[in-house]
Design a protein around this motif. Structure first.
Motif, PDB file in Angstrom:
ATOM      1  N   TRP A  74       1.062  -1.393  -0.196  1.00  0.00           N
ATOM      2  CA  TRP A  74      -0.016  -0.061  -0.128  1.00  0.00           C
ATOM      3  C   TRP A  74       0.960   1.434   0.001  1.00  0.00           C
ATOM      4  N   GLY A  77       0.668   3.463  -3.078  1.00  0.00           N
ATOM      5  CA  GLY A  77      -0.485   4.031  -3.339  1.00  0.00           C
ATOM      6  C   GLY A  77       0.017   5.700  -3.155  1.00  0.00           C
ATOM      7  N   TYR A 383      -2.932   3.068 -10.297  1.00  0.00           N
ATOM      8  CA  TYR A 383      -3.442   1.956  -9.291  1.00  0.00           C
ATOM      9  C   TYR A 383      -3.489   0.946 -10.373  1.00  0.00           C
ATOM     10  N   ASP A 489      -3.937  -4.017 -12.469  1.00  0.00           N
ATOM     11  CA  ASP A 489      -4.769  -4.320 -11.200  1.00  0.00           C
ATOM     12  C   ASP A 489      -6.360  -3.531 -11.791  1.00  0.00           C
ATOM     13  N   ILE A 495      -5.319   0.352  -1.562  1.00  0.00           N
ATOM     14  CA  ILE A 495      -4.848  -0.746  -1.901  1.00  0.00           C
ATOM     15  C   ILE A 495      -5.042  -1.551  -0.861  1.00  0.00           C
TER      16      ILE A 495
END
Length: 581
Positions: A74, A77, A383, A489, A495
């Motif tokens: 994460w 992100g 992302y 993704d 995330i």
């Protein structure tokens, strides 16, 4: 980071001067026949680092000084920050609400110095935060992690437990006469922990538990050069170098490094997760403990233009995890500058928008449309490619090679890229050529050898040539090497490492192969073999080979997207293989 990379007679080399005293590099100014290195004190302690190519030099240098460990997933992100949302819980909540209302993916909100009680480190103000722990937990449920800042300066306050304990145990740096050294930073009169001593680092690590217990996601180390308001620290202030008495002159350049190490150890011990540390000050090897950002830049086009060479130099110097303040920290940004900055930085591992108090707002919605729409477009692109960046970090742990890198690292024999500083590569596959000049709507892009596809249109170009590309405000010139497979993704607003059921791959071209890495994205279980490696091969005849090497929690479904459409593979638990649906 006193590390120099060069080429002579077509052969690469590295020179690492391991001396923490103030040093000086003269790269041919005094005399074009030689380079000159000097340091004010210390031993002449240096390493000549060889390799068959530039990549091997970087790999050997990071083998010596350390490589960036796998981050929590994460951390890749988007991160929103400002000095200072942290004045009140209400303002932080408003920022979080705005991000979600505007469909802007974001994982982290940063709290600058005003969340503390009178700028006392390891405290939290109670006037505008009723219950910090409950608030941090609430933010976490909404998909946001909270990242607090910490400075090394400890407020001189006889009623403050951190100060009391440090004084009692002799943990602060001293004047030559043995008295505790005092300068001024945000809390006013302040003292400085002597991080060169292990017992002081252990003490600092123990205090980090306060933030871990509240639920914050890491620690942002600032002002750790160490900075001061009342004049620079004199060279003869007594610091420690391990168990030996030393001076500020020697320890200044490793002060941040030692603070970062202490912070890393505290987070690791008390959270059990891979530590997330951001630092302003560092030395060679700090990459083992912390990511870094390039400090307090300004909202200037000249500072945007510095982004690419800064990030590429940091990457080749071991700091694969780095970033800049998007939009500029000081002064007032503009809509155009903010968008171009985001486009240039969208593949930097640390992706943070940060601005100073007193400057105009530069959150994505601050300029209305079309700024908000374009900002959203690029965050969503980011992302989609989180797993690609994460795969590059897995490779980095093996090779030391950065994620964001200059073209010369991938194409060292191409003389045209040796001084090219307005393009960069992401790993081996993506070529990025941002617009970094005000008012520009097209630019020349140099494509090295190979066949390249325009990421947006699919148009094909042969390499070893320059092309003219239209680049309106919403267009980041982005190219991908033909016959490349990338993980892609699903769209998300944050995330979730536990969301590991499905993975999608996109084929650019008609064949390719790719190695994909998967683990839980948070802790250290991967060090005990709890991870998966997937090998995906697509032939020109459109036959697909999909192999998993790893432990017992692979993706349930793998999706492949290509010009021939969509193919889905389901994991057969009994036979430990993937079958085409």
């Amino acid at each position: 980071i006193p590390f120099l990379i060069g080429m002579k007679n077509g052969l690469p080399y590295g020179l690492f001067f391991d001396n923490s005293y103030k040093s000086h590099f003269d790269l041919g100014k005094e005399n074009s026949n030689y380079y000159f290195y000097s340091a004010v004190q210390g031993n002449l302690d240096y390493y000549v680092i060889g390799g068959k190519d530039l990549k091997e030099v970087v790999s050997n240098y990071t083998y010596l000084t350390g490589r960036v460990p796998l981050p929590q997933k994460w951390t890749l992100g988007y991160q929103q920050s400002r000095w200072s949302y942290s004045v009140s819980q209400k303002e932080v909540q408003q920022i979080a609400d705005k991000l979600r209302e505007n469909d802007l993916p974001c994982d982290v909100i940063h709290l600058d110095i005003d969340y503390m009680d009178g700028y006392r480190v390891f405290t939290w103000r109670k006037d505008n935060y009723q219950d910090p722990k409950k608030f941090v937990q609430k933010m976490r449920k909404e998909g946001f992690r909270i990242m607090p800042i910490i400075d090394p300066g400890v407020k001189l306050d006889k009623n403050y437990p951190i100060y009391q304990e440090g004084i009692k145990k002799g943990y602060f740096v001293k004047n030559p006469d043995g008295s505790v050294y005092v300068n001024k930073v945000w809390p006013g009169d302040a003292v400085y922990p002597d991080f060169g001593r292990k017992e002081v680092r252990d003490w600092w690590a123990k205090n980090v538990k306060y933030l871990v217990d509240i639920g914050t996601c890491g620690v942002w180390n600032d002002m750790n050069e160490p900075a001061s308001f009342n004049g620079a620290l004199p060279d003869d202030i007594a610091f420690s170098d391990g168990k030996q008495r030393s001076t500020h002159a020697k320890m200044h350049n490793v002060y941040g490094h030692n603070m970062d190490k202490a912070t890393y150890e505290g987070l690791k011990k008390y959270s059990g997760k891979r530590p997330y540390v951001i630092t302003r000050a560092a030395y060679a090897g700090t990459q083992k403990y912390s990511t870094v950002w390039t400090g307090d830049n300004q909202s200037l086009w000249g500072h945007l233009q510095m982004l690419i060479p800064q990030m590429c130099n940091l990457g080749m110097s071991g700091f694969a995890f780095a970033g800049t303040d998007i939009g500029g920290f000081g002064a007032d940004t503009t809509s155009e500058l903010l968008i171009r900055w985001l486009e240039a930085a969208i593949f930097s591992p640390l992706l943070r928008n940060h601005a100073s108090v007193g400057t105009r707002a530069q959150e994505p919605w601050s300029f209305g449309q079309p700024t908000l729409e374009i900002y959203r477009k690029y965050l969503k692109l980011r992302y989609h490619l989180i797993s690609y960046l994460y795969d590059n970090f897995y490779q980095e742990t093996k090779t030391g090679l950065p994620i964001m890198r200059p073209l010369v690292l991938n194409f060292p024999k191409d003389r045209k890229v040796r001084t090219l500083n307005d393009e960069f590569m992401v790993g081996d596959d993506l070529l990025v050529a941002p617009v970094v000049t005000e008012g520009q709507t097209e630019r020349a892009v140099y494509l090295p050898k190979g066949d390249w596809l325009d990421f947006w249109t699919g148009s094909e170009y042969a390499g070893n040539t320059s092309i003219l590309v239209k680049a309106g405000l919403d267009k980041l010139p982005l190219f991908i090497e033909k016959n490349t497979i990338l993980p892609w993704d699903e769209s998300s607003n944050h995330i979730d490492p536990k969301k590991n059921d499905v993975i999608t791959f996109r084929l650019f071209g008609d064949h390719g192969n790719y190695i994909h890495y998967q683990d839980d994205g948070e802790d250290f279980a991967y060090q005990n073999g709890q991870f998966n490696l997937y090998k995906i091969t697509i032939s020109q005849k459109n036959t697909v080979e999909l192999t998993n090497f790893g432990y017992n929690c692979p993706y349930k479904k793998v999706v492949l997207l290509s010009e021939n459409g969509r193919q889905e593979f389901i994991f057969d638990q009994k036979n430990k293989t993937y079958k085409l649906v």
